[in-house]
Write a protein that holds these residues in place. Structure first.
Motif, PDB file in Angstrom:
ATOM      1  N   ARG A 108       0.824  -1.211   0.000  1.00 10.34           N
ATOM      2  CA  ARG A 108       0.000   0.000   0.000  1.00 10.34           C
ATOM      3  C   ARG A 108       0.855   1.258   0.000  1.00 10.34           C
ATOM      4  NH1 ARG A 108      -2.444   1.719   5.549  1.00 10.34           N
ATOM      5  NH2 ARG A 108      -0.365   2.666   5.581  1.00 10.34           N
ATOM      6  N   ASP A 109       1.993   1.199   0.719  1.00  7.25           N
ATOM      7  CA  ASP A 109       2.854   2.376   0.850  1.00  7.25           C
ATOM      8  C   ASP A 109       3.946   2.431  -0.208  1.00  7.25           C
ATOM      9  OD1 ASP A 109       1.313   3.142   2.955  1.00  7.25           O
ATOM     10  OD2 ASP A 109       2.720   2.566   4.513  1.00  7.25           O
ATOM     11  N   TRP A 204       0.030   2.900  11.596  1.00  2.00           N
ATOM     12  CA  TRP A 204       0.264   2.360  10.245  1.00  2.00           C
ATOM     13  C   TRP A 204      -1.024   1.749   9.697  1.00  2.00           C
ATOM     14  CZ3 TRP A 204       4.195  -2.132   8.944  1.00  2.00           C
ATOM     15  CH2 TRP A 204       4.494  -2.099   7.578  1.00  2.00           C
ATOM     16  N   HIS A 209       1.836   6.592   6.608  1.00  2.00           N
ATOM     17  CA  HIS A 209       2.762   6.013   5.640  1.00  2.00           C
ATOM     18  C   HIS A 209       3.984   5.442   6.357  1.00  2.00           C
ATOM     19  CE1 HIS A 209       5.363   5.635   2.109  1.00  2.00           C
ATOM     20  NE2 HIS A 209       4.280   5.815   1.359  1.00  2.00           N
TER      21      HIS A 209
END
Length: 229
Positions: A108-109, A204, A209
């Motif tokens: 996702r990051d 998180w 992030h």
């Protein structure tokens, strides 16, 4: 003293004169308006109507902006709620599912080539990938009960393998428990291991992030004081 009295009298006289002239001017204006009412009232009505319409338009614009902001905030909250697991749901995961979930957070990051070991004997590399800037990320995942602490022995094992065995540029130790022992956190700080306890993991999970959490390294909760390096 006498001069001060004269100044006071002069001020009073000037004030009375101004009040008198003001009253005369107001009376003259009233007489003029009364004598020219047929010409004045359409202008007066137009001014009042313009003020009313302008005020209503401004109020509607402010209400619209407020509604848009509230809708945007609500949508962001809903997206975050549907996208992320709560910590209660994280606690319900098995250790294998927890590793998979951490891998998803990495993806996702912006992490690439993320791989989950999913087995014992992985020498501390439960998740391996690359940060957006190309640095190699090695993650040790410990699915512990919230009241437990990560021990110095746990940290020593990861320190001994993260860089020597796996070539980590960034070594991340993430756990569901609330703290690292003082010795474990001190070792992490000395060996440049990023210690992510439950509080930071919760941030998180909720959308922070990864690269904003790395500099925090053990702060914001966990042990009461950060040990000196």
């Amino acid at each position: 003293m006498a001069a001060r009295r004269r100044r006071r009298r002069l001020k009073k006289r000037t004030r009375r004169q101004l009040q008198g002239w003001g009253a005369v001017a107001a009376l003259a204006a009233a007489v003029w308006v009364a004598g020219n009412w047929s010409m004045v009232w359409p202008i007066l009505v137009a001014v009042i109507a313009t003020a009313v319409v302008g005020g209503a338009g401004w109020a509607l614009l402010r209400a619209h902006r407020r509604a848009v902001d509230q809708d945007r905030a609500w949508r962001a909250q809903e997206e975050a709620r549907t996208r992320e697991l709560s910590m209660a749901e994280v606690d319900a995961l098995s250790w294998q599912e927890f590793e998979t979930y951490i891998a998803e957070l990495c993806r996702r990051d912006g992490c690439t080539k993320v791989v989950v070991s999913g087995k014992s004997g992985d020498l501390g590399a439960d998740v391996v990938g690359y940060l957006a800037d190309g640095r190699k990320l090695v993650v040790q995942c410990k699915k512990y009960a919230p009241h437990r602490s990560v021990s110095s022995q746990d940290m020593q094992k990861f320190v001994g393998t993260a860089r020597l065995e796996h070539g980590a540029d960034v070594a991340l130790f993430v756990t569901t428990c609330r703290s690292f022992t003082r010795d474990a956190l001190g070792l992490a700080l000395r060996q440049d291991i990023v210690a992510l306890h439950r509080d930071l993991l919760g941030a998180w999970v909720k959308g922070a992030h990864l690269e904003t959490l790395i500099p925090l390294n053990g702060s914001g909760g966990g042990t009461r004081r950060r040990p000196s390096v």
